[in-house]
Design a protein around this motif. Structure first.
Motif, PDB file in Angstrom:
ATOM      1  N   ILE A   1      39.856  45.603  40.854  1.00  0.00           N
ATOM      2  CA  ILE A   1      38.741  44.986  41.580  1.00  0.00           C
ATOM      3  C   ILE A   1      38.015  44.132  40.538  1.00  0.00           C
ATOM      4  N   PRO A   2      38.069  42.812  40.679  1.00  0.00           N
ATOM      5  CA  PRO A   2      37.495  41.970  39.630  1.00  0.00           C
ATOM      6  C   PRO A   2      35.974  42.045  39.569  1.00  0.00           C
ATOM      7  N   ALA A   3      35.451  41.813  38.388  1.00  0.00           N
ATOM      8  CA  ALA A   3      34.005  41.656  38.220  1.00  0.00           C
ATOM      9  C   ALA A   3      33.642  40.256  38.697  1.00  0.00           C
ATOM     10  N   ALA A   4      32.364  40.009  38.858  1.00  0.00           N
ATOM     11  CA  ALA A   4      31.910  38.678  39.277  1.00  0.00           C
ATOM     12  C   ALA A   4      32.423  37.637  38.285  1.00  0.00           C
ATOM     13  N   GLY A   5      33.023  36.577  38.817  1.00  0.00           N
ATOM     14  CA  GLY A   5      33.550  35.505  37.982  1.00  0.00           C
ATOM     15  C   GLY A   5      34.959  35.732  37.476  1.00  0.00           C
ATOM     16  N   GLU A   6      35.576  36.864  37.816  1.00  0.00           N
ATOM     17  CA  GLU A   6      36.925  37.162  37.335  1.00  0.00           C
ATOM     18  C   GLU A   6      37.998  37.079  38.413  1.00  0.00           C
ATOM     19  N   ALA A   7      37.627  36.732  39.625  1.00  0.00           N
ATOM     20  CA  ALA A   7      38.601  36.642  40.715  1.00  0.00           C
ATOM     21  C   ALA A   7      39.449  35.382  40.545  1.00  0.00           C
ATOM     22  N   PRO A   8      40.636  35.387  41.131  1.00  0.00           N
ATOM     23  CA  PRO A   8      41.464  34.179  41.086  1.00  0.00           C
ATOM     24  C   PRO A   8      40.724  32.997  41.709  1.00  0.00           C
ATOM     25  N   ILE A   9      41.060  31.793  41.258  1.00  0.00           N
ATOM     26  CA  ILE A   9      40.402  30.619  41.825  1.00  0.00           C
ATOM     27  C   ILE A   9      41.374  29.687  42.545  1.00  0.00           C
ATOM     28  N   HIS A  10      42.658  29.823  42.287  1.00  0.00           N
ATOM     29  CA  HIS A  10      43.648  28.954  42.919  1.00  0.00           C
ATOM     30  C   HIS A  10      44.199  29.600  44.192  1.00  0.00           C
ATOM     31  N   PRO A  11      44.374  28.802  45.234  1.00  0.00           N
ATOM     32  CA  PRO A  11      44.920  29.357  46.488  1.00  0.00           C
ATOM     33  C   PRO A  11      46.239  30.105  46.297  1.00  0.00           C
ATOM     34  N   ALA A  12      47.123  29.595  45.456  1.00  0.00           N
ATOM     35  CA  ALA A  12      48.420  30.260  45.254  1.00  0.00           C
ATOM     36  C   ALA A  12      48.238  31.665  44.681  1.00  0.00           C
ATOM     37  N   ASP A  13      47.242  31.830  43.814  1.00  0.00           N
ATOM     38  CA  ASP A  13      46.984  33.160  43.256  1.00  0.00           C
ATOM     39  C   ASP A  13      46.474  34.110  44.337  1.00  0.00           C
ATOM     40  N   TRP A  14      45.677  33.601  45.257  1.00  0.00           N
ATOM     41  CA  TRP A  14      45.163  34.437  46.348  1.00  0.00           C
ATOM     42  C   TRP A  14      46.266  34.793  47.335  1.00  0.00           C
ATOM     43  N   GLU A  15      47.186  33.860  47.573  1.00  0.00           N
ATOM     44  CA  GLU A  15      48.262  34.129  48.523  1.00  0.00           C
ATOM     45  C   GLU A  15      49.200  35.228  48.026  1.00  0.00           C
ATOM     46  N   SER A  16      49.246  35.420  46.704  1.00  0.00           N
ATOM     47  CA  SER A  16      50.138  36.439  46.151  1.00  0.00           C
ATOM     48  C   SER A  16      49.381  37.687  45.694  1.00  0.00           C
ATOM     49  N   THR A  17      48.106  37.790  46.011  1.00  0.00           N
ATOM     50  CA  THR A  17      47.316  38.932  45.573  1.00  0.00           C
ATOM     51  C   THR A  17      47.529  40.129  46.495  1.00  0.00           C
ATOM     52  N   ASP A  18      47.033  41.272  46.072  1.00  0.00           N
ATOM     53  CA  ASP A  18      47.134  42.489  46.875  1.00  0.00           C
ATOM     54  C   ASP A  18      46.335  42.358  48.167  1.00  0.00           C
ATOM     55  N   TRP A  19      46.730  43.119  49.173  1.00  0.00           N
ATOM     56  CA  TRP A  19      46.089  43.036  50.486  1.00  0.00           C
ATOM     57  C   TRP A  19      44.610  43.397  50.415  1.00  0.00           C
TER      58      TRP A  19
END
Length: 137
Positions: free
Chosen positions: A101-119
């Motif tokens: 669970i990322p801290a604030a500012g540590e989440a992916p920023i690119h759509p491709a990274d979000w499409e391959s992230t955990d549910w």
């Protein structure tokens, strides 16, 4: 046993004494504070990526529909308390499974990274989308 939710403690109540008596930081409802924390951790970056990619936005919308259905089945209203409770359960399940669970500012920023992230990350972005749409933040 550790408290899984320690990272999601309301920050507004904790910062007022540090800032001194002149600061008038409002003390938020704990549910709203948790939703604000989720927005900072995953919602801002996840929604920005989703709005930049129609496929990712459709995926987040599907997760939002599942959240709505879960609340309806549980006979819960679409309010801050219900969404925060749902988010807490997703975070707890993710942590039990060893998921990040990322801290604030540590989440992916690119759509491709979000499409391959955990549910669970997409589900939390969907909670943020619903909270924002319901003007709970």
């Amino acid at each position: 046993m550790t408290n899984e939710f320690l990272a999601f403690a309301p920050i507004s109540a904790a910062t007022a004494p540090i800032l001194g008596p002149a600061a008038t930081a409002p003390v938020l409802d704990p549910a709203v504070a948790l939703l604000d924390e989720m927005m900072a951790r995953v919602g801002v970056d996840g929604l920005a990526a989703a709005f930049a990619d129609p496929g990712l936005l459709a995926l987040v919308d599907q997760h939002a529909a599942a959240v709505r259905e879960a609340l309806i089945e549980a006979e819960r209203p679409m309010d801050a308390e219900a969404l925060a409770s749902y988010a807490r359960s997703i975070v707890a399940a993710a942590r039990r499974a060893g998921r990040f669970i990322p801290a604030a500012g540590e989440a992916p920023i690119h759509p491709a990274d979000w499409e391959s992230t955990d549910w669970h990350m997409l589900r939390l972005v969907a909670v943020c989308q619903l909270a924002d749409a319901a003007e709970l933040l």
